[in-house]
Design an enzyme around this catalytic site. Structure first.
Site, PDB file in Angstrom:
ATOM      1  N   THR A 179       0.846  -1.242   0.033  1.00 15.63           N
ATOM      2  CA  THR A 179       0.011  -0.110   0.035  1.00 15.63           C
ATOM      3  C   THR A 179       0.783   1.290  -0.102  1.00 15.63           C
ATOM      4  O   THR A 179       1.950   1.321   0.638  1.00 15.63           O
ATOM      5  CB  THR A 179      -0.674   0.143   1.203  1.00 15.63           C
ATOM      6  OG1 THR A 179      -1.723  -0.984   1.169  1.00 15.63           O
ATOM      7  CG2 THR A 179      -1.498   1.282   1.622  1.00 15.63           C
ATOM      8  N   ARG A 207     -13.931  -7.187  -0.730  1.00 16.68           N
ATOM      9  CA  ARG A 207     -13.251  -7.146   0.737  1.00 16.68           C
ATOM     10  C   ARG A 207     -12.771  -5.454   0.632  1.00 16.68           C
ATOM     11  O   ARG A 207     -12.098  -5.174  -0.326  1.00 16.68           O
ATOM     12  CB  ARG A 207     -12.241  -7.898   0.852  1.00 16.68           C
ATOM     13  CG  ARG A 207     -11.352  -7.884   2.094  1.00 16.68           C
ATOM     14  CD  ARG A 207     -10.066  -6.901   2.026  1.00 16.68           C
ATOM     15  NE  ARG A 207      -9.280  -6.986   3.018  1.00 16.68           N
ATOM     16  CZ  ARG A 207      -8.092  -6.252   2.958  1.00 16.68           C
ATOM     17  NH1 ARG A 207      -7.817  -5.250   2.287  1.00 16.68           N
ATOM     18  NH2 ARG A 207      -7.398  -6.163   4.156  1.00 16.68           N
ATOM     19  N   GLY A 209     -10.298  -2.883   3.027  1.00 17.94           N
ATOM     20  CA  GLY A 209      -9.380  -2.969   3.990  1.00 17.94           C
ATOM     21  C   GLY A 209      -9.542  -1.700   4.711  1.00 17.94           C
ATOM     22  O   GLY A 209     -10.370  -1.153   4.854  1.00 17.94           O
ATOM     23  N   ASP A 210      -8.300  -1.616   5.544  1.00 13.78           N
ATOM     24  CA  ASP A 210      -8.197  -0.336   6.396  1.00 13.78           C
ATOM     25  C   ASP A 210      -8.060   1.113   5.754  1.00 13.78           C
ATOM     26  O   ASP A 210      -8.465   2.149   6.171  1.00 13.78           O
ATOM     27  CB  ASP A 210      -7.263  -0.533   7.635  1.00 13.78           C
ATOM     28  CG  ASP A 210      -5.778  -0.775   6.696  1.00 13.78           C
ATOM     29  OD1 ASP A 210      -5.706  -1.283   5.953  1.00 13.78           O
ATOM     30  OD2 ASP A 210      -4.656  -0.060   7.309  1.00 13.78           O
ATOM     31  N   THR A 230      -0.106   0.887   7.149  1.00  7.66           N
ATOM     32  CA  THR A 230       0.049  -0.282   5.865  1.00  7.66           C
ATOM     33  C   THR A 230       0.205  -1.652   6.637  1.00  7.66           C
ATOM     34  O   THR A 230       0.846  -1.585   7.719  1.00  7.66           O
ATOM     35  CB  THR A 230       1.013   0.057   4.909  1.00  7.66           C
ATOM     36  OG1 THR A 230       1.505  -1.125   4.335  1.00  7.66           O
ATOM     37  CG2 THR A 230       2.453   0.338   5.912  1.00  7.66           C
ATOM     38  N   GLY A 231      -0.464  -2.513   6.087  1.00  6.42           N
ATOM     39  CA  GLY A 231      -0.330  -3.713   6.765  1.00  6.42           C
ATOM     40  C   GLY A 231      -1.581  -4.770   6.973  1.00  6.42           C
ATOM     41  O   GLY A 231      -2.597  -4.381   5.820  1.00  6.42           O
ATOM     42  N   GLY A 233      -4.876  -5.249   6.976  1.00  4.68           N
ATOM     43  CA  GLY A 233      -5.952  -4.284   7.231  1.00  4.68           C
ATOM     44  C   GLY A 233      -6.919  -4.748   8.403  1.00  4.68           C
ATOM     45  O   GLY A 233      -7.287  -3.748   8.918  1.00  4.68           O
TER      46      GLY A 233
HETATM   47  N1  ASP Z   1      -3.603  -2.365   4.384  1.00  8.18           N
HETATM   48  C1  ASP Z   1      -3.948  -2.758   3.039  1.00  8.18           C
HETATM   49  C2  ASP Z   1      -5.255  -3.656   3.240  1.00  8.18           C
HETATM   50  O1  ASP Z   1      -5.388  -4.355   4.126  1.00  8.18           O
HETATM   51  C3  ASP Z   1      -2.921  -3.393   2.689  1.00  8.18           C
HETATM   52  C4  ASP Z   1      -1.478  -2.912   2.473  1.00  8.18           C
HETATM   53  O2  ASP Z   1      -0.820  -2.097   3.625  1.00  8.18           O
HETATM   54  O3  ASP Z   1      -0.452  -3.352   1.647  1.00  8.18           O
HETATM   55  O4  ASP Z   1      -5.774  -3.560   2.291  1.00  8.18           O
END
Ligand code: ASP
Length: 311
Positions: A179, A207, A209-210, A230-231, A233
């Protein structure tokens, strides 16, 4: 130099030192540097924090190196499905888009929602219709295709359990999110945050995410800080990460470093992995991550530039 600064990320992951070829590391660092410069040039000419974070994120969206815009990961149907959000710390106005497929720069879609609608979050076909009405650049879904990302998806698409650990094109099965995001402080004391993503590889259709959830993956408030996460989500949503950092500063008087460390501890306690970038109204920057790598960079208030991948 002035009282302005910017920080960006290109995603947290599990890359290990020594596994990324030098020329690939250079390509990542160069692109991070270009994105920083795009935002910083605006800030140094009295541009707003909002303009700066949008400009920086657009550079990263246009690069297939990162999982946002061109080069986004594929969902379980083999489709690129993107989320984005932007927030203005001065006005607390925010805009976001989720599950969009044809808007070239989803971050500009989020900004249009913030500035040209009464709403905060638009999704899928409705968001795309709105983007068209706003005159944003629309592309064929094939624009987002990247061969390496597609190969990762093909390699993992039958692996339902491990959907988020997708690999990052580096052939040792390392996991990475990718992200992108930016936070900035402008010369008028205003801060802003922006995040854009293709989500996680092989995610279920629909879906979200965050990243587009205000308060989870993205938040900005002049009183406290601007944050882009990022991570995984789901963990960042459950911990309401970005707003929790702001709340610890506002209600408990923590500084930025203390608040981000505290919240990353909570994410880890639940088993979540990832990281974030953040800035406060004084231009302090904090960018913790509990993965082995996070593409990141900043230009601080002293005008010093940094980009990096590993701890
Ligand atoms: N946080 C993002 C999600 O879960 C993914 C990412 O950080 O790469 O959609």
């Amino acid at each position: 130099m002035g009282n302005y600064a910017i920080a960006i990320h290109g995603g947290a992951g599990a890359l290990m030192t020594g596994t990324v070829p030098a020329e690939k590391q250079k390509a990542y660092n160069d692109k991070l540097s270009e994105a920083l410069q795009a935002g910083y040039n605006l800030l140094s000419h009295e541009g707003s924090a909002i303009d700066a974070v949008e400009a920086a994120v657009r550079v990263l969206e246009d690069s297939p190196l990162f999982n946002a815009g061109k080069g986004s990961v594929f969902n379980c149907d083999g489709v690129n499905e993107m989320d984005s959000a932007i927030m203005n710390g001065k006005t607390l106005k925010a805009g976001a888009m989720a599950s969009v497929h044809i808007i070239r720069n989803p971050i500009s879609g989020a900004r249009a929602v913030m500035e040209k609608s009464k709403h905060v979050l638009l999704t899928s076909a409705g968001a795309e219709q709105f983007a068209k009405e706003c005159g944003l650049e629309i592309v064929d879904p094939s624009y987002f295709y990247d061969e390496e990302r597609h190969a990762q998806w093909v390699a993992t698409k039958n692996n339902d359990v491990d959907y988020s650990w997708s690999g990052d094109g580096i052939p040792d099965g390392t996991k990475k999110f990718g992200t992108v995001g930016a936070v900035a402080l402008d010369n008028h004391g205003n801060i802003a945050a922006a995040t854009s993503t293709g989500g996680v590889n092989n995610k279920k259709f629909g879906r979200v995410g965050d990243s587009p959830i205000i308060g989870a993956g993205t938040y900005a408030n002049n009183k406290t800080c601007a944050v882009s996460c990022t991570g995984e989500g789901e963990y960042f949503i459950r911990n309401v990460v970005a707003y929790d950092i702001s709340a610890l500063m506002e209600y408990k008087g923590m500084n930025l470093a203390q608040a981000t460390a505290e919240v990353m501890k909570k994410v880890a306690l639940l088993g979540g992995e990832g990281g974030l970038i953040s800035i406060d109204a004084q231009g302090n920057i904090s960018a913790p991550f509990n993965t082995s790598s996070m593409f990141r960079g900043w230009i601080n208030t002293a005008g010093e530039k940094y980009t990096g991948i590993f701890h």
